[in-house]
Design a protein around this motif. Structure first.
Motif, PDB file in Angstrom:
ATOM      1  N   LYS A  69       0.844  -1.199   0.000  1.00  0.00           N
ATOM      2  CA  LYS A  69       0.000   0.000   0.000  1.00  0.00           C
ATOM      3  C   LYS A  69       0.874   1.242   0.000  1.00  0.00           C
ATOM      4  O   LYS A  69       1.977   1.261   0.558  1.00  0.00           O
ATOM      5  CB  LYS A  69      -0.911  -0.002   1.221  1.00  0.00           C
ATOM      6  CG  LYS A  69      -0.212   0.207   2.557  1.00  0.00           C
ATOM      7  CD  LYS A  69      -1.221   0.238   3.690  1.00  0.00           C
ATOM      8  CE  LYS A  69      -0.537   0.445   5.040  1.00  0.00           C
ATOM      9  NZ  LYS A  69       0.165   1.743   5.149  1.00  0.00           N
TER      10      LYS A  69
ATOM     11  N   GLU B 166      -8.389  -3.034  -4.386  1.00  0.00           N
ATOM     12  CA  GLU B 166      -8.250  -4.470  -4.107  1.00  0.00           C
ATOM     13  C   GLU B 166      -7.436  -5.112  -5.225  1.00  0.00           C
ATOM     14  O   GLU B 166      -7.718  -4.905  -6.409  1.00  0.00           O
ATOM     15  CB  GLU B 166      -9.607  -5.157  -4.009  1.00  0.00           C
ATOM     16  CG  GLU B 166      -9.489  -6.663  -3.785  1.00  0.00           C
ATOM     17  CD  GLU B 166     -10.841  -7.365  -3.742  1.00  0.00           C
ATOM     18  OE1 GLU B 166     -10.852  -8.623  -3.859  1.00  0.00           O
ATOM     19  OE2 GLU B 166     -11.872  -6.675  -3.606  1.00  0.00           O
TER      20      GLU B 166
ATOM     21  N   VAL C 272      -5.993  -5.333   0.242  1.00  0.00           N
ATOM     22  CA  VAL C 272      -6.955  -4.237   0.114  1.00  0.00           C
ATOM     23  C   VAL C 272      -6.433  -3.051   0.904  1.00  0.00           C
ATOM     24  O   VAL C 272      -5.882  -3.222   1.999  1.00  0.00           O
ATOM     25  CB  VAL C 272      -8.352  -4.634   0.646  1.00  0.00           C
ATOM     26  CG1 VAL C 272      -9.335  -3.483   0.463  1.00  0.00           C
ATOM     27  CG2 VAL C 272      -8.870  -5.882  -0.055  1.00  0.00           C
ATOM     28  N   TRP C 273      -6.583  -1.842   0.349  1.00  0.00           N
ATOM     29  CA  TRP C 273      -6.284  -0.634   1.112  1.00  0.00           C
ATOM     30  C   TRP C 273      -7.219   0.493   0.686  1.00  0.00           C
ATOM     31  O   TRP C 273      -7.830   0.450  -0.394  1.00  0.00           O
ATOM     32  CB  TRP C 273      -4.818  -0.229   0.968  1.00  0.00           C
ATOM     33  CG  TRP C 273      -4.402   0.253  -0.388  1.00  0.00           C
ATOM     34  CD1 TRP C 273      -4.707   1.459  -0.976  1.00  0.00           C
ATOM     35  CD2 TRP C 273      -3.582  -0.442  -1.331  1.00  0.00           C
ATOM     36  NE1 TRP C 273      -4.136   1.557  -2.206  1.00  0.00           N
ATOM     37  CE2 TRP C 273      -3.432   0.417  -2.449  1.00  0.00           C
ATOM     38  CE3 TRP C 273      -2.945  -1.676  -1.329  1.00  0.00           C
ATOM     39  CZ2 TRP C 273      -2.676   0.053  -3.568  1.00  0.00           C
ATOM     40  CZ3 TRP C 273      -2.193  -2.032  -2.430  1.00  0.00           C
ATOM     41  CH2 TRP C 273      -2.067  -1.189  -3.536  1.00  0.00           C
ATOM     42  N   GLU C 274      -7.323   1.480   1.534  1.00  0.00           N
ATOM     43  CA  GLU C 274      -8.160   2.655   1.284  1.00  0.00           C
ATOM     44  C   GLU C 274      -7.249   3.878   1.176  1.00  0.00           C
ATOM     45  O   GLU C 274      -6.365   4.072   2.008  1.00  0.00           O
ATOM     46  CB  GLU C 274      -9.171   2.832   2.412  1.00  0.00           C
ATOM     47  CG  GLU C 274     -10.124   1.647   2.539  1.00  0.00           C
ATOM     48  CD  GLU C 274     -10.945   1.693   3.814  1.00  0.00           C
ATOM     49  OE1 GLU C 274     -10.670   2.584   4.662  1.00  0.00           O
ATOM     50  OE2 GLU C 274     -11.848   0.856   3.969  1.00  0.00           O
ATOM     51  N   ASP C 275      -7.472   4.650   0.119  1.00  0.00           N
ATOM     52  CA  ASP C 275      -6.586   5.785  -0.125  1.00  0.00           C
ATOM     53  C   ASP C 275      -7.338   6.877  -0.875  1.00  0.00           C
ATOM     54  O   ASP C 275      -7.891   6.629  -1.968  1.00  0.00           O
ATOM     55  CB  ASP C 275      -5.368   5.319  -0.940  1.00  0.00           C
ATOM     56  CG  ASP C 275      -4.401   6.452  -1.236  1.00  0.00           C
ATOM     57  OD1 ASP C 275      -4.290   7.365  -0.396  1.00  0.00           O
ATOM     58  OD2 ASP C 275      -3.760   6.410  -2.304  1.00  0.00           O
TER      59      ASP C 275
ATOM     60  N   LYS D 146      -4.404   3.089   4.201  1.00  0.00           N
ATOM     61  CA  LYS D 146      -4.606   2.213   5.350  1.00  0.00           C
ATOM     62  C   LYS D 146      -5.399   0.982   4.925  1.00  0.00           C
ATOM     63  O   LYS D 146      -6.236   1.040   4.021  1.00  0.00           O
ATOM     64  CB  LYS D 146      -5.338   2.947   6.470  1.00  0.00           C
ATOM     65  CG  LYS D 146      -6.741   3.431   6.095  1.00  0.00           C
ATOM     66  CD  LYS D 146      -7.402   4.119   7.277  1.00  0.00           C
ATOM     67  CE  LYS D 146      -8.828   4.567   6.915  1.00  0.00           C
ATOM     68  NZ  LYS D 146      -9.518   5.221   8.060  1.00  0.00           N
ATOM     69  N   HIS D 147      -5.096  -0.119   5.607  1.00  0.00           N
ATOM     70  CA  HIS D 147      -5.844  -1.348   5.361  1.00  0.00           C
ATOM     71  C   HIS D 147      -7.146  -1.303   6.161  1.00  0.00           C
ATOM     72  O   HIS D 147      -7.184  -0.744   7.262  1.00  0.00           O
ATOM     73  CB  HIS D 147      -5.027  -2.568   5.782  1.00  0.00           C
ATOM     74  CG  HIS D 147      -3.788  -2.767   4.962  1.00  0.00           C
ATOM     75  ND1 HIS D 147      -3.831  -3.038   3.609  1.00  0.00           N
ATOM     76  CD2 HIS D 147      -2.466  -2.752   5.301  1.00  0.00           C
ATOM     77  CE1 HIS D 147      -2.594  -3.180   3.150  1.00  0.00           C
ATOM     78  NE2 HIS D 147      -1.754  -3.005   4.153  1.00  0.00           N
ATOM     79  N   PRO D 148      -8.201  -1.900   5.647  1.00  0.00           N
ATOM     80  CA  PRO D 148      -9.449  -1.934   6.401  1.00  0.00           C
ATOM     81  C   PRO D 148      -9.311  -2.797   7.648  1.00  0.00           C
ATOM     82  O   PRO D 148      -8.459  -3.694   7.711  1.00  0.00           O
ATOM     83  CB  PRO D 148     -10.450  -2.530   5.415  1.00  0.00           C
ATOM     84  CG  PRO D 148      -9.618  -3.286   4.439  1.00  0.00           C
ATOM     85  CD  PRO D 148      -8.321  -2.553   4.339  1.00  0.00           C
ATOM     86  N   GLU D 149     -10.142  -2.535   8.625  1.00  0.00           N
ATOM     87  CA  GLU D 149     -10.105  -3.319   9.855  1.00  0.00           C
ATOM     88  C   GLU D 149     -10.460  -4.780   9.553  1.00  0.00           C
ATOM     89  O   GLU D 149     -11.316  -5.072   8.733  1.00  0.00           O
ATOM     90  CB  GLU D 149     -11.088  -2.742  10.876  1.00  0.00           C
ATOM     91  CG  GLU D 149     -10.720  -1.347  11.366  1.00  0.00           C
ATOM     92  CD  GLU D 149     -11.680  -0.851  12.418  1.00  0.00           C
ATOM     93  OE1 GLU D 149     -12.549  -1.644  12.847  1.00  0.00           O
ATOM     94  OE2 GLU D 149     -11.578   0.331  12.811  1.00  0.00           O
TER      95      GLU D 149
ATOM     96  N   THR E  26     -11.166   2.689  -2.662  1.00  0.00           N
ATOM     97  CA  THR E  26     -10.743   1.379  -2.140  1.00  0.00           C
ATOM     98  C   THR E  26     -10.084   0.602  -3.268  1.00  0.00           C
ATOM     99  O   THR E  26     -10.655   0.475  -4.365  1.00  0.00           O
ATOM    100  CB  THR E  26     -11.940   0.583  -1.594  1.00  0.00           C
ATOM    101  OG1 THR E  26     -12.547   1.313  -0.528  1.00  0.00           O
ATOM    102  CG2 THR E  26     -11.484  -0.777  -1.070  1.00  0.00           C
TER     103      THR E  26
END
Length: 242
Positions: free
Chosen positions: A87, A144, A135-138, A92-95, A142
């Protein structure tokens, strides 16, 4: 008790046959011994030369094995999760996603399709080996990434998997581009958002390519249209790691 002439004749016949048989056996033994003695007294006969020409021995050392950094098979036979793109800084990666990556077994991978039962059977026939994802959020999107590896003992299943994914992507309104350095790899930006009851409209983009026995898929989703550069950049950098 006197024997009749007929009995005497039968008896003689039997004794004569036995004597003839004994003579034949003795004659064969004598002939074999004589032949052996004659052959033993002769000079040995040289064998004819072989018709196969003598091949020259190759000289010099063979090519040195490739280092692990250049041998793609060494890389892809290792931990598949290590080949997943990391990433970017600030993302950040999802919980619930430990260390940002996870394995997908056959059942879990099939569950990602709309018809899991059919997908499960297809993966078995395609000689599924293993699959890993991250998976990450940026920046409101999202991302994947999924790498799926096949055994490919019967046919090139990775190529077929990518062809199918690209065909499904092309069924929706989209703009598409080739992914540089991937041959037939393509990225797709969907021009219309997907809608589901209870959720906001969501825009998606995806990319599909293959290298060797590994099929790569990337999805980017967000509430705003996905820029071409975002999906293409992620796909290109992931393929470079393969």
């Amino acid at each position: 008790m006197e024997r009749t002439e007929e009995e005497a004749g039968r008896r003689r016949k039997g004794r004569t046959t036995a004597l003839i048989g004994t003579a034949l056996v003795l004659g064969l033994v004598a002939g074999t011994c004589t032949g052996y003695l004659v052959q033993a007294g002769r000079e040995p006969t040289p064998l004819p030369p072989l018709s196969q020409p003598v091949l020259a021995q190759a000289r010099g050392e063979g090519p040195a094995p490739l280092p692990a950094s250049q041998d793609r098979r060494v890389r892809t036979d290792g931990d598949l999760r290590e080949l997943l793109l990391k990433k970017p800084r600030g993302a950040k990666h999802p919980e619930g996603l430990k260390e940002g990556v996870r394995w997908l077994d056959l059942t879990a991978l099939a569950e990602t399709w709309t018809q899991p039962g059919e997908a499960f059977g297809d993966l078995v026939m395609d000689e599924f080996r293993r699959s890993a994802m991250t998976v990450w959020e940026d920046d409101g999107y999202t991302v994947e990434i999924r790498l799926t590896q096949f055994r490919q003992e019967e046919y090139t299943a990775a190529t077929d998997a990518v062809d199918d994914a690209q065909r499904w992507a092309e069924e929706r309104p989209n703009d598409s581009w080739a992914i540089p350095g991937t041959g037939n790899g393509r990225a797709y930006v969907m021009t219309e958002p997907g809608t589901e009851p209870g959720f906001e409209p969501e825009y998606t983009a995806e990319a599909h390519a293959w290298r060797g026995d590994i099929a790569m898929s990337v999805w980017v989703t967000g509430l705003e249209p996905v820029p071409e550069k975002r999906i293409t950049d992620v796909a290109e950098r992931q393929m470079e790691r393969l």
